[in-house]
Enzyme design. Structure first.
Site, PDB file in Angstrom:
ATOM      1  N   SER A 123      42.330  31.709 -58.269  1.00 29.93           N
ATOM      2  CA  SER A 123      41.696  32.070 -56.997  1.00 29.93           C
ATOM      3  C   SER A 123      41.773  33.550 -56.727  1.00 29.93           C
ATOM      4  CB  SER A 123      42.293  31.319 -55.816  1.00 29.93           C
ATOM      5  OG  SER A 123      43.468  30.698 -56.101  1.00 29.93           O
ATOM      6  N   ASN A 194      36.857  33.810 -50.459  1.00 27.71           N
ATOM      7  CA  ASN A 194      38.081  34.503 -50.068  1.00 27.71           C
ATOM      8  C   ASN A 194      37.856  35.986 -49.774  1.00 27.71           C
ATOM      9  OD1 ASN A 194      39.821  32.356 -49.984  1.00 27.71           O
ATOM     10  ND2 ASN A 194      40.353  32.479 -52.152  1.00 27.71           N
TER      11      ASN A 194
HETATM   12  N1  NAD Z   1      46.538  25.166 -54.594  1.00 26.21           N
HETATM   13  C1  NAD Z   1      45.345  25.578 -54.163  1.00 26.21           C
HETATM   14  O1  NAD Z   1      44.953  25.386 -53.003  1.00 26.21           O
HETATM   15  C2  NAD Z   1      44.419  26.280 -55.119  1.00 26.21           C
HETATM   16  C3  NAD Z   1      43.045  26.327 -54.835  1.00 26.21           C
HETATM   17  C4  NAD Z   1      42.179  26.926 -55.737  1.00 26.21           C
HETATM   18  C5  NAD Z   1      42.687  27.490 -56.888  1.00 26.21           C
HETATM   19  N2  NAD Z   1      44.037  27.458 -57.146  1.00 26.21           N
HETATM   20  C6  NAD Z   1      44.511  28.034 -58.419  1.00 26.21           C
HETATM   21  O2  NAD Z   1      44.762  26.976 -59.312  1.00 26.21           O
HETATM   22  C7  NAD Z   1      45.851  27.309 -60.185  1.00 26.21           C
HETATM   23  C8  NAD Z   1      46.935  26.259 -60.097  1.00 26.21           C
HETATM   24  O3  NAD Z   1      47.355  26.147 -58.764  1.00 26.21           O
HETATM   25  P1  NAD Z   1      48.183  24.866 -58.260  1.00 26.21           P
HETATM   26  O4  NAD Z   1      48.295  25.018 -56.788  1.00 26.21           O
HETATM   27  O5  NAD Z   1      47.598  23.639 -58.830  1.00 26.21           O
HETATM   28  O6  NAD Z   1      49.599  25.151 -58.927  1.00 26.21           O
HETATM   29  P2  NAD Z   1      50.803  24.123 -59.181  1.00 26.21           P
HETATM   30  O7  NAD Z   1      52.050  24.943 -59.103  1.00 26.21           O
HETATM   31  O8  NAD Z   1      50.671  22.926 -58.332  1.00 26.21           O
HETATM   32  O9  NAD Z   1      50.587  23.671 -60.705  1.00 26.21           O
HETATM   33  C9  NAD Z   1      50.678  24.559 -61.792  1.00 26.21           C
HETATM   34  C10 NAD Z   1      51.055  23.748 -63.025  1.00 26.21           C
HETATM   35  O10 NAD Z   1      50.899  24.576 -64.162  1.00 26.21           O
HETATM   36  C11 NAD Z   1      51.976  24.289 -65.071  1.00 26.21           C
HETATM   37  N3  NAD Z   1      52.110  25.434 -65.965  1.00 26.21           N
HETATM   38  C12 NAD Z   1      52.637  26.650 -65.696  1.00 26.21           C
HETATM   39  N4  NAD Z   1      52.513  27.454 -66.773  1.00 26.21           N
HETATM   40  C13 NAD Z   1      51.874  26.731 -67.729  1.00 26.21           C
HETATM   41  C14 NAD Z   1      51.448  27.010 -69.051  1.00 26.21           C
HETATM   42  N5  NAD Z   1      51.640  28.208 -69.601  1.00 26.21           N
HETATM   43  N6  NAD Z   1      50.814  26.035 -69.734  1.00 26.21           N
HETATM   44  C15 NAD Z   1      50.602  24.830 -69.188  1.00 26.21           C
HETATM   45  N7  NAD Z   1      50.999  24.503 -67.939  1.00 26.21           N
HETATM   46  C16 NAD Z   1      51.619  25.450 -67.211  1.00 26.21           C
HETATM   47  C17 NAD Z   1      53.161  24.036 -64.176  1.00 26.21           C
HETATM   48  O11 NAD Z   1      54.153  23.297 -64.849  1.00 26.21           O
HETATM   49  C18 NAD Z   1      52.509  23.258 -63.032  1.00 26.21           C
HETATM   50  O12 NAD Z   1      52.529  21.886 -63.260  1.00 26.21           O
HETATM   51  C19 NAD Z   1      46.273  28.712 -59.789  1.00 26.21           C
HETATM   52  O13 NAD Z   1      45.613  29.636 -60.597  1.00 26.21           O
HETATM   53  C20 NAD Z   1      45.803  28.819 -58.346  1.00 26.21           C
HETATM   54  O14 NAD Z   1      45.555  30.151 -57.957  1.00 26.21           O
HETATM   55  C21 NAD Z   1      44.909  26.850 -56.302  1.00 26.21           C
END
Ligand code: NAD
Length: 504
Positions: A123, A194
């Site tokens: 994001s 955003n």
């Molecule tokens: N949460 C939101 O509202 C939202 C919305 C849009 C985009 N995003 C983006 O989505 C992405 C994930 O966000 P999230 O909230 O789901 O995070 P999260 O912390 O819920 O999940 C991240 C996952 O990635 C895993 N992980 C970390 N490093 C890794 C690697 N090298 N290889 C494989 N797995 C790995 C972790 O173990 C974890 O399970 C981010 O880039 C975030 O900016 C989040």
């Protein structure tokens, strides 16, 4: 270039909040889906979570039991990246760190074929930077889903500097085939939503910081007058102050600390003190059990004026004239059209928020912009310390006679809704001028991504193309910090339809 064939396997890497949601979307659309997470056991756990969500979809009759069973059979957690060989699309949703994402995509290129589409759900990071070191960078795109991915329709399809048009189109069409509403955008800090949404939060916080109104009043005015689903304070308490601030901070940094994106000091203090919103029990509001929700400021009853004198047509507030007549209050037409305002029997004037301070004038009350004056249930008014009590009372009584609650706020230029909408329009016009997205896609993104009642361009067309620039010009004059300086793009946009008679 068409959407991926449904028989093509899709991989989701990172099976946290977003990864699970995206995997569910691809799975329900009909793809075989493979899940991988770096933390041992998490991919399997995510598969179980998705399976139970499918059960709930069956209960809600959105999926048949057969469809659920088939979907479950298509879902495979894998223990290492090598298990993703043969996938046609990989969507990455791992932790928001550039080094981690770059390393992951580097490793993925050794596993998947050269024609596999690679997508990041980042994001706030640059898509160009994440894909910069790839061997085949043309197939790399941003696919920015919103949380919760299965429910929210918007997907920003982001093209980095190196993204091939074919890859972007394929990602776009695939998102559409998954039942989403994709919008195409260039790789820019905050993408569309955003980036353009920053003033919604920033202006609300600014009004509060300058003691113009408290959070409950700002929220009520944004909702009941502006037509926004939620106010900025309650919404950020829901999102999490840390999450919202970190987006603001990263967009501001990415724009080299452009003052137009400057974060709020008050929000910083909230985050520092651990008041992150609902999840910690306190944010702008107290969400702990038994805590009382503060009421917005609402003025007590006041006598309506017997008549008003209309000088000019009131511009975007023109409908007020009908409402006033319908309320049985006489509207007298001024002999000379002096501008666009109402004169009250006190002799004071009632002026639509125009970016100026009431204090700069004699006996003046400003009133805020409403999305729809007929439907608005609350109107904010502001006045100077020297405004006469009779003028304030008659202004309040007038809106009350139209069935509105009235919030009296401090003498804040551009008030609440007007400054918010003007700055959103400015950033939207600027983004389009910089090639970030089309006007139509910006409107779609803001309506679907953050639930705005109108897209910025629809709103601007309603208000008149010159409205936002004129308001911001005035605000910039009284508050020349740079934040309110209308962009060059907004000036050009406003001039585009001016019927200019003068030739330089
Ligand atoms: N949460 C939101 O509202 C939202 C919305 C849009 C985009 N995003 C983006 O989505 C992405 C994930 O966000 P999230 O909230 O789901 O995070 P999260 O912390 O819920 O999940 C991240 C996952 O990635 C895993 N992980 C970390 N490093 C890794 C690697 N090298 N290889 C494989 N797995 C790995 C972790 O173990 C974890 O399970 C981010 O880039 C975030 O900016 C989040």
């Amino acid at each position: 270039m068409t959407a991926l064939d449904l028989s093509s396997p899709v991989a989701v890497v990172g099976t946290g909040t977003m990864g699970q949601g995206i995997a569910q979307v691809a799975l329900v659309a009909g793809h075989p889906v493979r899940l991988y997470d770096a933390a041992p056991g998490l991919a399997r756990k995510a598969a179980d979570t998705i399976a139970s969500r499918l059960d709930r979809l069956v209960e809600k009759e959105r999926l048949t039991a057969d469809e659920r069973d088939a979907a479950r059979a298509r879902l495979t957690p894998v223990d290492d990246l090598a298990g993703l060989a043969g996938c046609s699309l990989v969507v990455e949703a791992v932790v928001e760190r550039l080094d981690v994402k770059q390393e992951l995509f580097g490793a993925l290129e050794d596993v998947v074929a050269d024609d596999c589409l690679l997508a990041t759900n980042t994001s706030s990071l640059s898509v160009t930077a994440i894909g910069g070191a790839l061997r085949v960078p043309g197939r790399f795109v941003g696919l920015h889903f919103f949380n919760p991915a299965p429910l929210l329709p918007l997907v920003e399809v982001v093209s980095g500097f190196a993204t091939d048009a074919d890859a972007a189109t394929r990602a776009y069409e695939t998102a559409r085939a998954w039942g989403k509403t994709p919008v195409a955008c260039a790789d820019t800090p905050g993408f569309i939503v955003n980036r353009v949404a920053r003033p919604f939060y920033a202006e609300a916080f600014a009004v509060c910081e300058m003691q113009g109104a408290d959070p409950a009043t700002v929220d009520a005015v944004l909702r009941e007058s502006g037509g926004f689903r939620m106010g900025a304070f309650e919404l950020t308490d829901l999102i999490g102050q840390d999450v919202n601030e970190s987006v603001t901070h990263s967009v501001w940094q990415a724009f080299f600390q452009d003052v137009r994106f400057r974060p709020s000091l008050a929000q910083r203090r909230l985050v520092e003190s651990g008041r992150l919103g609902r999840k910690t029990g306190r944010g702008w509001y107290d969400h702990r059990e038994g805590a009382e929700r503060p009421e917005p400021h609402t003025a007590g009853p006041a006598e309506p004026p017997a008549y008003v004198v209309a000088e000019g047509g009131l511009g975007p507030a023109a409908e007020l004239l009908d409402l006033i007549r319908e309320a049985g209050i006489e509207v007298r037409e001024a002999e000379e059209d002096e501008g666009s305002r109402l004169v009250l029997p006190s002799g004071g004037r009632l002026v639509l928020a125009d970016g100026q301070l009431s204090a700069e004038f004699g006996d003046v009350v400003h009133f805020d912009l409403a999305l729809d004056y007929r439907k608005a249930t609350r109107i904010a008014v502001s006045h100077a310390a020297h405004t006469s009590a009779a003028t304030v009372a008659q202004a309040v009584g007038l809106f009350q006679a139209l069935g509105k609650k009235v919030s009296v706020i401090g003498d804040v230029p551009g008030m609440i809704v007007a400054r918010t909408v003007a700055r959103i329009i400015d950033l939207a016009v600027d983004a389009v001028a910089q090639g970030v997205a089309s006007e139509e896609d910006v409107d779609t993104a803001m309506r679907l991504g953050v639930n705005y009642p109108l897209g910025p361009f629809e709103w601007s067309r309603r208000l008149g193309r010159g409205w936002a620039g004129a308001l911001l010009d005035e605000m910039h004059e009284v508050d020349p910090c740079g934040r309110y300086a209308p962009s060059l793009a907004l000036h050009r946009y406003a001039c585009a339809t001016d019927q200019r008679e003068d030739t330089p």
